[in-house]
Design an enzyme around this catalytic site. Structure first.
Site, PDB file in Angstrom:
ATOM      1  N   GLU A  78     -13.348 -15.786   3.673  1.00 17.79           N
ATOM      2  CA  GLU A  78     -14.616 -15.355   4.259  1.00 17.79           C
ATOM      3  C   GLU A  78     -15.790 -15.730   3.370  1.00 17.79           C
ATOM      4  O   GLU A  78     -15.712 -15.625   2.134  1.00 17.79           O
ATOM      5  CB  GLU A  78     -14.624 -13.827   4.449  1.00 17.79           C
ATOM      6  CG  GLU A  78     -13.537 -13.322   5.371  1.00 17.79           C
ATOM      7  CD  GLU A  78     -13.457 -11.805   5.402  1.00 17.79           C
ATOM      8  OE1 GLU A  78     -12.751 -11.275   6.256  1.00 17.79           O
ATOM      9  OE2 GLU A  78     -14.093 -11.157   4.543  1.00 17.79           O
TER      10      GLU A  78
ATOM     11  N   GLY B 162     -25.728  -8.167   1.889  1.00 17.23           N
ATOM     12  CA  GLY B 162     -26.061  -6.966   2.635  1.00 17.23           C
ATOM     13  C   GLY B 162     -25.388  -5.738   2.046  1.00 17.23           C
ATOM     14  O   GLY B 162     -24.497  -5.839   1.196  1.00 17.23           O
TER      15      GLY B 162
ATOM     16  N   SER C  41      -6.472  -2.115   1.527  1.00 18.24           N
ATOM     17  CA  SER C  41      -6.776  -1.507   0.224  1.00 18.24           C
ATOM     18  C   SER C  41      -7.186  -2.546  -0.811  1.00 18.24           C
ATOM     19  O   SER C  41      -7.002  -2.355  -2.011  1.00 18.24           O
ATOM     20  CB  SER C  41      -5.577  -0.696  -0.302  1.00 18.24           C
ATOM     21  OG  SER C  41      -5.346   0.416   0.533  1.00 18.24           O
TER      22      SER C  41
ATOM     23  N   GLU D 123       0.819  -1.215   0.000  1.00 17.26           N
ATOM     24  CA  GLU D 123       0.000   0.000   0.000  1.00 17.26           C
ATOM     25  C   GLU D 123       0.855   1.268   0.000  1.00 17.26           C
ATOM     26  O   GLU D 123       0.379   2.347   0.373  1.00 17.26           O
ATOM     27  CB  GLU D 123      -0.947  -0.013   1.198  1.00 17.26           C
ATOM     28  CG  GLU D 123      -1.936  -1.162   1.177  1.00 17.26           C
ATOM     29  CD  GLU D 123      -2.824  -1.174   2.397  1.00 17.26           C
ATOM     30  OE1 GLU D 123      -3.810  -0.422   2.412  1.00 17.26           O
ATOM     31  OE2 GLU D 123      -2.536  -1.933   3.332  1.00 17.26           O
TER      32      GLU D 123
ATOM     33  N   SER E  27     -11.733  10.389   0.700  1.00 19.14           N
ATOM     34  CA  SER E  27     -11.891   9.075   1.326  1.00 19.14           C
ATOM     35  C   SER E  27     -13.118   9.076   2.223  1.00 19.14           C
ATOM     36  O   SER E  27     -13.561  10.127   2.713  1.00 19.14           O
ATOM     37  CB  SER E  27     -10.654   8.715   2.138  1.00 19.14           C
ATOM     38  OG  SER E  27      -9.522   8.602   1.316  1.00 19.14           O
TER      39      SER E  27
ATOM     40  N   ILE F 178     -21.298 -12.161   2.429  1.00 22.67           N
ATOM     41  CA  ILE F 178     -22.464 -11.763   3.227  1.00 22.67           C
ATOM     42  C   ILE F 178     -23.397 -10.948   2.340  1.00 22.67           C
ATOM     43  O   ILE F 178     -22.967  -9.978   1.693  1.00 22.67           O
ATOM     44  CB  ILE F 178     -22.055 -10.915   4.449  1.00 22.67           C
ATOM     45  CG1 ILE F 178     -21.053 -11.679   5.326  1.00 22.67           C
ATOM     46  CG2 ILE F 178     -23.280 -10.502   5.252  1.00 22.67           C
ATOM     47  CD1 ILE F 178     -21.603 -12.923   5.959  1.00 22.67           C
TER      48      ILE F 178
END
Length: 377
Positions: A234, A239, A204, A18, A345, A237
């Site tokens: 993971e 949502g 990022s 990053e 941001s 999800i």
């Protein structure tokens, strides 16, 4: 409180993937910081870890189309030294091979360090430990909170211990993968697709792959391992992606939570909010702030964001990312102890909508750092 003589060492770049994101963040802060109150010493860290004095012109560190800024070697190496109760910035002039110190000069004292570093070797507690050893005030979380907040595995452990809802996931350590990739992949059968395969200690969206079926798992894991030998997988999800900014409270006050923001990835080339969508393709995503949510959902989100911040023992600032499910649950995704901090941001935008503009937010973070007890706290 700060005074006109407060000297801030602005530190950016670094050894992580990053690096360029950190430079872009520094450009935003250099443009906005209150020059009447702060004397800024910009110091860059090259990709191989050398501290060097750099130009204070923010245009040097901004994105230029798809060109990413990088801190170059300058022939001048910077280091911090504690002299009595003061912290001095020393500049070593190096020879052409960057091996021999030809001369040393002082750039004067510094009152506080503002580390705008993202990723390992900057946001993960390593730099914070160095500054703790020097007893120098710095903006942001301490060693433990930075380390936990950088590691998606231990972050989830802390969240679960605090009673926050975490989505299903598995962790593949380096040794597990080296012993038996087949066994590691077999453990993922309990998760439902799509899956998100991530380096455990990167940010990022670097090295992240969305996987639709088992055929893509091995390649995605190897891609994540290019950035970190420990990988988190993971379950996707369903949502909305909602974020909340947290700001440390003054003294013994509770931490403060901002109005929420939402990321909406536009249909097209990006299936999730990846690096290109965040920093290169300006049309790939829309940041909506404040996010349109019921009042009771906003209140609940703000309370949970503070719980997450406290769960990792956060200080200074943090951005907490959640999924808001169709049935009204908040499932936590992660916390960033040094979130993206350019004027556009999400973190500064959320605080701007809450009533604290970018310039004043920078001042508040420096004031918090100067007012914080050094050492164990």
């Amino acid at each position: 409180m700060t005074t006109a003589s407060t000297r801030v060492l602005l530190l950016f770049g670094g050894r992580s993937s990053e690096h360029s994101v950190s430079c872009v963040t520094a450009a935003g802060v250099l443009r906005a910081i209150d020059r009447e109150r702060f004397d800024v010493i910009p110091v860059g860290i090259t990709p191989d870890g050398e501290w060097t004095r750099v130009k204070s012109n923010p245009d040097e560190w901004s994105l230029r189309g798809t060109s990413l800024p990088v801190v170059p070697h300058s022939g001048e190496s910077i280091r911090l030294s504690k002299v009595g109760e003061h912290f001095e910035v020393l500049s070593d002039q190096l020879d052409a091979d960057h091996e021999t110190v030809l001369s040393t000069t002082t750039l004067g004292t510094v009152d506080v360090v503002f580390p705008l570093l993202h990723g390992p070797y900057g946001e993960d507690g390593t730099l914070q430990g160095q500054l703790e050893l020097l007893d120098i005030p710095y903006v942001g979380s301490g060693v433990a909170a930075s380390a936990i907040g950088m590691d998606k595995h231990f972050m989830k452990v802390a969240f679960e211990a605090a009673g926050l809802e975490v989505g299903p996931y598995e962790v593949i350590t380096n040794k597990q993968w080296l012993r038996s990739p087949e066994e590691a992949i077999a453990r993922l059968e309990s998760l439902e697709y799509p899956l998100f395969v991530k380096p455990s200690r990167a940010g990022s969206s670097v090295g992240i792959t969305r996987v639709e079926d088992a055929d893509g798992l091995r390649e995605a894991i190897e891609e994540a391992r290019r950035f970190d030998p420990k990988v988190v997988v993971e379950q996707g999800i369903l949502g909305r992606e909602i974020e909340c900014g947290v700001l440390e409270g003054r003294g013994s006050d509770h931490a403060r939570a901002s109005l929420p923001g939402e990321i909406v990835v536009e249909a097209g080339a990006h299936t999730f909010y990846d690096f290109e969508a965040k920093y290169v393709d300006g049309s790939a995503a829309k940041l909506s702030c404040p996010a349109v949510l019921p009042e009771d959902a906003i209140k609940s989100l703000q309370e949970l964001a503070v719980v997450a911040f406290d769960a990792v023992d956060g200080e200074g600032l943090g951005r907490v990312d959640f999924f808001y499910t169709p049935d009204g649950r908040w499932v936590i995704n992660e916390i960033n102890t040094m979130p993206g901090f350019t004027p556009i941001s999400m973190y500064p935008q959320m605080w701007d909508k809450t009533g604290l503009n970018y310039k004043d937010l920078i001042t508040e973070l420096i004031d918090l750092a100067l007012g914080r007890k050094l050492g164990l706290r």
